[in-house]
Design a protein around this motif. Structure first.
Motif, PDB file in Angstrom:
ATOM      1  N   THR A 282      32.506  53.927  37.861  1.00  0.00           N
ATOM      2  CA  THR A 282      32.893  54.002  36.373  1.00  0.00           C
ATOM      3  C   THR A 282      33.946  54.936  36.163  1.00  0.00           C
ATOM      4  O   THR A 282      34.830  54.673  35.396  1.00  0.00           O
ATOM      5  CB  THR A 282      31.649  54.267  35.554  1.00  0.00           C
ATOM      6  N   ASP A 367      34.284  44.594  36.100  1.00  0.00           N
ATOM      7  CA  ASP A 367      33.027  45.580  36.807  1.00  0.00           C
ATOM      8  C   ASP A 367      32.191  44.178  37.068  1.00  0.00           C
ATOM      9  O   ASP A 367      31.807  43.361  36.482  1.00  0.00           O
ATOM     10  CB  ASP A 367      32.605  46.388  35.542  1.00  0.00           C
ATOM     11  N   GLU A 368      31.479  44.569  38.280  1.00  0.00           N
ATOM     12  CA  GLU A 368      30.319  43.776  38.779  1.00  0.00           C
ATOM     13  C   GLU A 368      30.922  42.222  39.066  1.00  0.00           C
ATOM     14  O   GLU A 368      30.320  41.441  38.519  1.00  0.00           O
ATOM     15  CB  GLU A 368      28.985  43.843  37.953  1.00  0.00           C
TER      16      GLU A 368
END
Ligand code: ADP
Ligand code: MG
Length: 659
Positions: A282, A367-368
Motif C-alpha cells: 500500500t 490493487d489485488e
C-alpha cells in the motif's frame, strides 16, 4: 460456423457447439484427453487377464437378457481357432442389431473374469476403434469418442490441407520438432506411443509459444504508447519520513523501479508489483499517487471490495491529510468538479464515472489484481493508457510470470516488513470439531481475542448440502456459542450494515464474525487471532493462504483451522501442505504442480487460460520456448509473431493481462 467437412448437419453443429467447436480448426484442436492402447492383437486363448487387447473371431451367439430390475444385459460369444470369450454390455438392447451370428468381427477391451468366463465388458468394435491406440475425447450427448475417431480417420488429411506450419523448417530441424501436420495427425490417430509423445511435445511447444508470442506482442504494442503526461521527479523524503516505520529494502528498490517508470519520458509504465500478504504494497501505491499529485495530475486506485477501498481511503487520508482524496464506490460518488491533483480511491463502480477523471488521469493502480474480472479491463481499452501499476498478493511462480505476465515489468517484495509469528495451521478431523469450538470459546474469553469463521458460500447449495453456507452456519454457531456475540456479513449484506458490523468488530464488541471470502483481501484487524475455514477443500490453496493472512497481524499467536467433509486423499494432502508452509510463493508453486495440464488455475487468476496439452508447471519447456523465440527473432527479424498465436481472437492490444 465454418466446417469444410461433409455430412455435418444442423444437429451435429449444435452438439459441436456445446463442446465449443465451431470451425475446422477448433475441431482439429479438440485433443483427446487420454488414450487406450488396443494395439495388441492376439488369439483369444492367449489373452492375458486385466490387459487391453484386440481380438478377432466369429460371432457364435447373441443374446439380449432382460433383468428383473428393468435393466438389460447384452452378451455375444466370440470364438477363434484357439478358444472363445464372452462380450458383455449393459442396457444397450439396440446394440445387438449391429451383429449377426456367423459374422467375423474385431473387438477391443480389457480382459476380465465374469462368472468364471473370460469376458470383455463394453468392448469397442469396428475398424476405427480396435487394433490400435484409440483416443478418448471430451464428449457430449450424441457426440462420442467413436464419432470423433470416425471423423478423424476419414477426414483428417483433408482437414489438414489448409494448415501450413507457422514455424520455419530449419527451426524445426534445429529444435528436433515434428511438423505441425504430422503432430496433429499423430495426436488424433497415433501410430505408436513414441509418435504420440512427439506429437504432444510439438503441440505443447506451440501452446506455450502462443502465450509467449502474445505477451511479446502486447509488450511491443505497449512500448509504442508515449506517456500521456510527462511527470517530473519530486522528493518523497518528507512523506517517507512521516511513516511510523522504515521502508524495507524490497520496498525501497520497488519504489525506485516504479518512480523511474513514472518519470520516464519515453515509456508508459505497465508494472506488476508482487508481494505476499502484508508485505507492504500500500505505501508504494501511496508514494506513486503522491508523486502524481505533486505533478498536478490525477490518480486512481482501484480496490476489489468496498471494505478495502474504505480502508485505503482512511490510510491515504491519514498520511496525506491535506490532499484532495476521494472515495468512489457504489455508495459514494464524486463531486461534479474534481481537483486536478485528485487521488481517487474506488471500487469498480468507478467505471461508471470515468468520464469525470479519465482525461487527466496519469496513473492507474489496481490493487489485488487477481480479484478483478473482465469488466475492469475496459479502463485500459484506451489508445493512450495511463501509467499502470497492478498489485497482487498472489505470489506468481516463475513459469506463470514468463508466460502470462511476460508483457509486464515485475517488481517483487521479497520479505515482510516485520517478523511476524507464523499462523499455526491445523487440519481438524470431523470428530475434533467440537473440541476446537471449546478451545475457541476459552481463547476468546481468556485472551479477549476475536475470530473469523469463513464459509465458501452465502446460501446453502441445493446440489451439495455438505458445503457450508454462511447463513446456515451462522444460525448453528449461535447455538454453539450462546455466551458470545456473533455477527454475519457477506457479499449481499447492505453496505451500511456491513460497515456498522466491521466497526463494532474493530472495537471488539463482536467476538466472532461469520463470513464468506469477502474478507479475503485487505481486512486488517490485529485483535483477530483465529480463523476457521469451513469446507476448506472448496478453496484454492492461494486463497486459503490469503484467508489465513487475515490473522497473525498483531503480536499474539494466531491460529488457522481447516474443517472439511472431504475424505479425498488429494484434497487432504493439499490442506496438509498449508499446515507446514507459510510461504505464499511456495504455496503457489505447489498449487500449480498439484494440478495437471488442462486443469484451470482460476483461484490464482480470473479468466486464467487453461492449457490443453502443456502444463504451467513445465518450467523446462517454457524456458526452452523462450530460447526458441529469441533465436527465431534473431534469425528472422521480420517473422510475424502473430502466426504463433493459436487463438487470434484473444489478441487484444492493451490490458489483456487484466483478464
Ligand atoms: P499488503 O502488501 O498486503 O497490501 P499492507 O500494505 O496493507 O500490505 O501492509 C501491511 C501492514 O504493514 C500495514 O499495517 C502497514 O502499515 C505495515 N507496513 C508496511 N510497510 C512497513 C514497513 N516497512 N515496516 C513496518 N510495517 C510496515
Ligand atoms: Mg493490500
Amino acid at each position: 460456423m465454418s466446417f469444410s467437412l461433409p455430412g455435418i448437419g444442423p444437429k451435429t453443429l449444435t452438439k459441436l457447439k456445446q463442446l465449443n467447436i465451431t470451425s475446422d480448426k477448433e475441431l482439429l484442436y479438440h485433443f483427446p484427453h487420454r488414450y487406450v492402447d488396443f494395439s495388441k492383437s492376439i488369439k483369444i486363448s492367449q489373452a492375458p487377464l486385466e490387459e487391453n487387447v484386440t481380438l478377432s473371431g466369429k460371432i457364435q451367439n447373441i443374446s439380449n437378457i432382460f433383468l428383473k430390475n428393468g435393466k438389460s444385459l447384452q452378451k455375444i460369444i466370440l470364438s477363434d481357432s484357439t478358444g472363445s470369450i464372452d462380450l458383455v454390455w449393459f442396457n444397450q438392447p439396440y446394440l445387438t442389431k449391429n451383429f449377426h451370428e456367423g459374422e467375423f468381427w474385431t473387438f477391443a477391451g480389457t480382459t476380465s473374469l465374469y462368472h468364471g468366463h473370460p469376458t470383455l465388458f463394453s468392448p469397442e468394435y469396428g475398424k476405427f476403434n480396435t487394433g490400435k491406440i484409440i483416443p478418448i475425447y471430451g464428449e457430449t450427448k450424441g457426440l462420442t469418442s467413436r464419432w470423433f475417431r470416425k471423423i478423424f480417420s476419414l477426414h483428417l488429411s483433408s482437414l489438414l490441407k489448409s494448415y501450413t506450419d507457422p514455424l520455419p523448417l530449419n527451426q524445426l530441424t534445429q529444435y528436433k520438432l515434428i511438423p505441425l501436420n504430422k503432430a496433429l495427425t499423430q495426436i488424433h490417430l497415433p501410430q505408436n506411443q513414441n509418435y504420440l509423445e512427439k506429437a504432444r511435445y510439438r503441440l505443447a511447444f506451440d501452446e506455450i509459444n502462443s502465450l509467449l508470442a502474445k505477451s511479446l506482442l502486447q509488450k511491443k504494442s505497449w512500448a509504442n504508447f508515449s506517456p500521456k503526461f510527462i511527470l517530473k521527479n519530486y522528493s518523497t523524503t518528507k512523506l517517507i519520513n512521516s511513516f511510523p516505520f522504515k521502508l524495507t529494502d524490497s520496498q525501497k528498490s520497488a519504489w525506485q523501479e516504479i518512480k523511474t517508470d513514472l518519470i520516464s519520458k519515453k515509456k508508459v509504465m505497465n508494472r506488476l508489483l508482487c508481494g505476499d500478504v502484508a508485505s507492504g504494497k500500500t505505501v508504494l501505491a501511496l508514494l506513486s499517487t503522491y508523486l502524481t499529485s505533486q505533478n498536478q495530475r490525477q490518480s486512481l486506485l482501484l480496490a476489489p471490495t468496498e471494505i478495502l477501498a474504505q480502508q485505503h481511503y482512511a490510510t491515504f487520508k491519514s498520511y496525506l491529510p491535506t490532499f484532495p482524496i476521494y472515495l468512489l464506490t457504489a455508495k459514494n460518488s464524486l463531486p461534479k468538479t474534481l481537483d486536478s491533483t485528485a487521488i481517487i480511491i474506488a471500487t469498480h463502480a468507478a467505471i461508471f464515472q470515468k468520464e469525470k477523471f479519465m482525461d487527466n488521469l496519469a496513473l492507474l493502480i489496481i490493487d489485488e489484481q487477481h480479484k478483478f474480472g473482465v469488466k475492469q479491463r475496459s479502463f485500459l481499452n484506451n489508445k493512450n493508457p495511463p501509467h499502470t501499476l497492478t498489485m497482487t498478493a498472489t505470489p506468481i511462480p516463475r513459469s506463470i510470470s514468463l508466460t502470462l505476465f511476460g508483457n509486464l515489468d515485475l517488481s517483487t517484495l521479497k520479505n515482510l516488513p516485520q517478523k511476524r509469528n507464523p499462523v499455526k495451521t491445523f487440519l481438524v478431523p470431523q470428530n475434533k470439531i467440537s473440541d476446537c469450538y471449546q478451545w475457541l470459546l476459552k481463547e476468546i474469553k481468556q485472551k479477549k481475542t476475536q475470530a473469523f469463521i469463513v464459509c465458501p458460500f452465502i446460501e446453502q447449495s441445493e446440489s451439495n448440502l455438505s458445503i457450508k453456507s454462511a447463513k446456515k452456519e451462522f444460525e448453528h454457531l449461535r447455538q454453539i456459542f450462546p455466551s458470545l456475540k456473533l455477527e454475519l456479513i457477506h457479499g449481499k449484506t447492505k453496505i451500511e450494515t456491513r460497515n456498522k458490523i466491521l466497526d463494532q468488530f474493530k472495537k471488539n464488541k463482536i467476538n466472532i464474525l461469520v463470513t464468506t471470502p469477502i474478507i479475503e483481501v485487505g481486512i486488517d484487524f490485529p485483535n483477530a487471532t483465529t480463523v476457521i475455514i469451513q469446507s476448506a477443500d472448496h478453496f484454492g490453496l492461494s486463497q486459503l493462504h490469503q484467508l489465513r493472512g487475515r490473522v497473525g497481524r498483531g503480536t499474539l499467536q494466531s491460529y488457522c483451522y481447516f474443517f472439511t467433509e472431504s475424505t479425498g486423499e488429494k484434497a487432504l494432502k493439499r490442506l496438509k501442505y498449508l499446515e507446514k508452509t507459510n510461504d505464499g510463493f511456495k504455496i503457489a508453486e505447489f498449487d500449480l504442480k498439484s494440478r495437471g495440464p488442462g486443469e484451470t488455475f482460476s483461484t490464482l487468476q480470473h479468466g486464467f487460460p487453461s492449457l490443453k496439452i502443456a502444463s504451467f508447471s513445465d518450467l523446462k519447456l517454457i524456458e526452452f520456448c523462450q530460447l526458441f523465440l529469441k533465436q527465431l527473432q534473431t534469425d528472422n527479424p521480420h517473422f510475424d509473431l502473430k502466426k504463433l498465436v493459436l487463438n487470434q481472437n484473444s489478441l487484444s492490444l492493451t490490458g489483456k493481462h487484466l483478464n
